[in-house]
Write a protein that holds these residues in place. Structure first.
Motif, PDB file in Angstrom:
ATOM      1  N   ASP A 223       4.819  -5.434  29.925  1.00  9.58           N
ATOM      2  CA  ASP A 223       4.028  -5.799  28.757  1.00  9.58           C
ATOM      3  C   ASP A 223       3.851  -4.582  27.857  1.00  9.58           C
ATOM      4  N   GLN A 224       2.909  -4.667  26.906  1.00 11.20           N
ATOM      5  CA  GLN A 224       2.710  -3.609  25.920  1.00 11.20           C
ATOM      6  C   GLN A 224       2.154  -2.331  26.525  1.00 11.20           C
ATOM      7  N   ARG A 225       1.730  -2.356  27.774  1.00 10.23           N
ATOM      8  CA  ARG A 225       1.233  -1.163  28.451  1.00 10.23           C
ATOM      9  C   ARG A 225       2.254  -0.611  29.446  1.00 10.23           C
ATOM     10  N   SER A 226       3.499  -0.976  29.252  1.00  9.18           N
ATOM     11  CA  SER A 226       4.562  -0.593  30.194  1.00  9.18           C
ATOM     12  C   SER A 226       5.602   0.283  29.509  1.00  9.18           C
ATOM     13  N   ALA A 227       6.201   1.175  30.307  1.00  5.27           N
ATOM     14  CA  ALA A 227       7.275   2.050  29.830  1.00  5.27           C
ATOM     15  C   ALA A 227       8.373   2.095  30.878  1.00  5.27           C
ATOM     16  N   VAL A 228       9.611   2.288  30.423  1.00  6.71           N
ATOM     17  CA  VAL A 228      10.768   2.355  31.306  1.00  6.71           C
ATOM     18  C   VAL A 228      11.582   3.585  30.936  1.00  6.71           C
ATOM     19  N   VAL A 229      11.940   4.386  31.955  1.00  5.59           N
ATOM     20  CA  VAL A 229      12.776   5.560  31.740  1.00  5.59           C
ATOM     21  C   VAL A 229      13.934   5.499  32.734  1.00  5.59           C
ATOM     22  N   ALA A 230      15.159   5.490  32.227  1.00  9.60           N
ATOM     23  CA  ALA A 230      16.353   5.437  33.071  1.00  9.60           C
ATOM     24  C   ALA A 230      16.926   6.838  33.218  1.00  9.60           C
ATOM     25  N   LEU A 231      17.087   7.285  34.476  1.00  7.01           N
ATOM     26  CA  LEU A 231      17.485   8.669  34.733  1.00  7.01           C
ATOM     27  C   LEU A 231      18.708   8.805  35.627  1.00  7.01           C
ATOM     28  N   THR A 232      19.444   7.741  35.897  1.00  6.33           N
ATOM     29  CA  THR A 232      20.525   7.846  36.877  1.00  6.33           C
ATOM     30  C   THR A 232      21.855   8.316  36.294  1.00  6.33           C
ATOM     31  N   HIS A 233      22.074   8.181  34.990  1.00  5.19           N
ATOM     32  CA  HIS A 233      23.367   8.464  34.362  1.00  5.19           C
ATOM     33  C   HIS A 233      24.442   7.474  34.829  1.00  5.19           C
ATOM     34  N   GLU A 249       8.039  -6.492  25.874  1.00  6.30           N
ATOM     35  CA  GLU A 249       7.129  -5.836  24.937  1.00  6.30           C
ATOM     36  C   GLU A 249       6.815  -4.404  25.363  1.00  6.30           C
ATOM     37  N   ALA A 250       7.576  -3.849  26.311  1.00 10.06           N
ATOM     38  CA  ALA A 250       7.333  -2.475  26.751  1.00 10.06           C
ATOM     39  C   ALA A 250       7.265  -1.539  25.543  1.00 10.06           C
ATOM     40  N   PHE A 251       6.277  -0.649  25.537  1.00 10.95           N
ATOM     41  CA  PHE A 251       6.088   0.209  24.367  1.00 10.95           C
ATOM     42  C   PHE A 251       7.096   1.347  24.320  1.00 10.95           C
ATOM     43  N   TYR A 252       7.787   1.599  25.440  1.00 13.57           N
ATOM     44  CA  TYR A 252       8.761   2.688  25.474  1.00 13.57           C
ATOM     45  C   TYR A 252       9.879   2.309  26.425  1.00 13.57           C
ATOM     46  N   VAL A 253      11.108   2.375  25.941  1.00  9.55           N
ATOM     47  CA  VAL A 253      12.289   2.184  26.781  1.00  9.55           C
ATOM     48  C   VAL A 253      13.266   3.293  26.413  1.00  9.55           C
ATOM     49  N   GLY A 254      13.593   4.154  27.379  1.00 10.02           N
ATOM     50  CA  GLY A 254      14.447   5.290  27.073  1.00 10.02           C
ATOM     51  C   GLY A 254      15.396   5.608  28.195  1.00 10.02           C
ATOM     52  N   ALA A 255      16.461   6.337  27.862  1.00  7.11           N
ATOM     53  CA  ALA A 255      17.464   6.719  28.852  1.00  7.11           C
ATOM     54  C   ALA A 255      17.906   8.152  28.602  1.00  7.11           C
ATOM     55  N   ILE A 256      18.072   8.893  29.700  1.00  6.28           N
ATOM     56  CA  ILE A 256      18.531  10.268  29.601  1.00  6.28           C
ATOM     57  C   ILE A 256      20.025  10.288  29.280  1.00  6.28           C
ATOM     58  N   SER A 275      19.638  -8.420  20.219  1.00 12.42           N
ATOM     59  CA  SER A 275      19.674  -8.284  18.771  1.00 12.42           C
ATOM     60  C   SER A 275      19.760  -6.812  18.401  1.00 12.42           C
ATOM     61  N   GLY A 276      20.145  -6.545  17.161  1.00 11.88           N
ATOM     62  CA  GLY A 276      20.161  -5.172  16.683  1.00 11.88           C
ATOM     63  C   GLY A 276      18.791  -4.539  16.738  1.00 11.88           C
ATOM     64  N   GLN A 277      17.754  -5.337  16.494  1.00 10.14           N
ATOM     65  CA  GLN A 277      16.385  -4.824  16.548  1.00 10.14           C
ATOM     66  C   GLN A 277      16.000  -4.423  17.968  1.00 10.14           C
ATOM     67  N   GLN A 278      16.426  -5.200  18.934  1.00  9.46           N
ATOM     68  CA  GLN A 278      16.129  -4.869  20.328  1.00  9.46           C
ATOM     69  C   GLN A 278      16.863  -3.602  20.751  1.00  9.46           C
ATOM     70  N   ILE A 279      18.118  -3.462  20.386  1.00  5.00           N
ATOM     71  CA  ILE A 279      18.864  -2.260  20.734  1.00  5.00           C
ATOM     72  C   ILE A 279      18.261  -1.038  20.061  1.00  5.00           C
ATOM     73  N   ALA A 280      17.740  -1.213  18.862  1.00  8.34           N
ATOM     74  CA  ALA A 280      17.131  -0.090  18.133  1.00  8.34           C
ATOM     75  C   ALA A 280      15.889   0.443  18.836  1.00  8.34           C
ATOM     76  N   LYS A 281      15.293  -0.343  19.726  1.00 10.27           N
ATOM     77  CA  LYS A 281      14.114   0.114  20.472  1.00 10.27           C
ATOM     78  C   LYS A 281      14.469   1.175  21.511  1.00 10.27           C
ATOM     79  N   LEU A 282      15.743   1.228  21.900  1.00  7.96           N
ATOM     80  CA  LEU A 282      16.153   2.172  22.941  1.00  7.96           C
ATOM     81  C   LEU A 282      16.048   3.602  22.433  1.00  7.96           C
ATOM     82  N   ARG A 283      15.380   4.449  23.200  1.00  6.21           N
ATOM     83  CA  ARG A 283      15.246   5.857  22.857  1.00  6.21           C
ATOM     84  C   ARG A 283      16.207   6.678  23.698  1.00  6.21           C
ATOM     85  N   GLY A 284      16.957   7.512  23.046  1.00  2.05           N
ATOM     86  CA  GLY A 284      17.882   8.367  23.744  1.00  2.05           C
ATOM     87  C   GLY A 284      18.718   9.161  22.740  1.00  2.05           C
TER      88      GLY A 284
END
Length: 331
Positions: A223-233, A249-256, A275-284
Motif C-alpha cells: 500500500d501507500q506505506r510500503s517500499a520495495v528495493v531490489a538488490l540482486t542484480h 500503491e507502494a510509495f517507492y519502488v527501486g532497483a540497484i 503502462s508507461g506511467q507505471q514504468i516511470a515509477k521505477l527508481r534506478g
C-alpha cells in the motif's frame, strides 16, 4: 541498534526496575517552526539523566533543572507549553514563532512501559492511550493511519513500525539497508529464494523468507506505506517482483544497478502489461549521490532517497546517483 522511541522506552523500563522515579515526555503539538516533530519523546530520571530529545536544546535543560530543584513530585500527567512569547521562544532556543506543547508523564507500574517496549521489540504496532487525569494506560493494536491525538483528557500515541520495506536479495548490502531501516521503524521483510544467500543472514528483527519475490509482493498487498528495493542484480528475481510492485500503491519502488542496466530493465518491463506511467515509477539507479563506495555508505544513500520520497521532498537532479556518476566522468 534500536529506534529512538524504543531506546527511550527501554531506558524507562530499566529505571523503573531499578527503583528510580522518572518522567516520560512526549511532543504533542507544535506551532510554527520546531526542532523536533510531534511524537518525539524523551525520558528524565530523578537524578537528571536524560534519554531522547524533545527540542535538542534548552527545553531539556529547563526540565532537568526543574527536577533537580524540586524532584519528581507530580503523580499524574500534565501539559506544558513553551515559546508562547517571543522572549520565551528565544530563551528556549526555539525558532522564530515556534511553540511546542508537551505531555509530561510520571511513570509507575500502571504506565505499562515494559509491556509497550516488549511489543515494540517484537515489531507489533501498538496504540497507547493515556488518561491525563488518572495516569492509567490502555494498550491496543495500532493502525498505521492513526495519528497522535490529544483530546478530551486522553493522549493517544502510536508505537512501532508504520512503514513496510521489502528488500529483494539477502546479501551484505541488504543487511546494512535492513539495519538502518529498523532504526527508522520500518517493518522489514527480506526475500531471497537462494539458500546460499539466506544462510549468512544474521540480523534479528527482520522477516526472512525464501519464496519467489513476485509471490511475496502479491502476498504483502503493498500500500501507500510500503517500499520495495531490489538488490540482486538478477533479472529472474528482480523483474517479476518489480512488475508486480509497480502495479501497487507502494510509495517507492527501486532497483540497484548502473544507468545502462536500469535502462535495459525498463525496456524488459515494457514487454509486460505495464503502462508507461507505471514504468516511470521505477527508481534506478537508486540512492542519492554522496560518493558512496562501501555497502554501508550505499545503504545510507538508498535510505536517504527513500526518506526524501516518503516526505514528499523533490530530489534535485544533481543529487541523484546517475547524475553523480555523470559529474564524476573525467573531462
Amino acid at each position: 541498534m534500536d529506534s529512538i522511541d524504543l531506546e527511550v522506552l527501554n531506558a524507562c523500563a530499566q529505571w523503573l526496575r531499578d527503583g528510580w522515579r522518572c518522567e516520560y515526555i512526549t511532543v504533542v503539538h507544535t506551532w510554527g517552526s520546531s526542532p523536533r516533530p510531534v511524537g518525539a519523546t524523551m525520558a528524565i530520571r530523578a537524578d537528571g539523566t536524560v534519554v531522547g530529545s524533545v527540542s535538542g536544546g534548552c527545553i531539556e535543560d529547563d526540565l532537568i533543572a526543574s527536577i533537580r530543584e524540586h524532584g519528581i513530585v507530580q503523580t499524574t500527567p500534565k501539559v506544558l507549553t513553551y515559546g508562547i512569547s517571543a522572549d520565551e521562544a528565544h530563551r528556549f532556543g526555539l525558532p522564530c514563532g515556534g511553540t511546542i506543547q508537551l505531555v509530561v508523564e510520571p511513570l509507575a507500574n500502571h504506565s505499562r512501559i515494559s509491556e509497550l517496549a516488549g511489543l515494540m521489540s517484537d515489531r507489533i504496532l501498538t496504540k497507547r492511550i493515556l488518561d491525563l487525569e488518572t495516569g492509567t494506560v490502555e494498550l491496543a493494536n495500532g493502525c498505521a493511519e492513526e495519528q497522535l491525538c490529544l483530546s478530551n483528557g486522553r493522549l493517544l500515541t502510536i508505537h512501532g513500525p508504520r512503514l513496510r520495506l521489502l528488500i529483494i536479495g539477502a546479501g551484505q548490502l541488504s543487511q546494512f539497508l535492513a539495519q538502518i531501516a529498523l532504526c527508522l521503524e520500518y517493518q522489514v521483510t527480506v526475500c531471497d529464494p537462494r539458500d546460499e544467500h539466506r544462510a549468512s543472514w544474521t540480523l534479528k528483527g527482520v522477516e526472512l523468507v525464501r519464496a519467489m519475490p513476485d509471490d511475496v509482493v502479491l502476498q504483502m498487498k503493498l500500500d501507500q506505506r510500503s517500499a520495495v528495493v531490489a538488490l540482486t542484480h538478477d533479472p529472474k528475481l528482480d523483474d517479476l517482483a518489480l512488475m508486480e510492485a509497480l502495479r501497487t500503491e507502494a510509495f517507492y519502488v527501486g532497483a540497484i544497478g548502473s544507468r545502462a542496466n536500469n535502462a535495459k530493465r525498463r525496456e524488459r518491463l515494457r514487454h509486460f502489461d505495464l503502462s508507461g506511467q507505471q514504468i516511470a515509477k521505477l527508481r534506478g539507479p537508486i540512492g542519492l549521490y554522496i560518493g558512496s563506495k562501501t555497502p554501508y555508505e550505499i545503504a545510507i544513500s538508498i535510505l536517504a532517497e527513500l526518506t526524501a520520497v516518503k516526505n514528499n521532498v523533490a530530489v534535485p537532479w544533481k543529487l541523484g546517483v546517475a547524475a553523480g556518476k555523470e559529474l564524476d566522468r573525467p573531462r
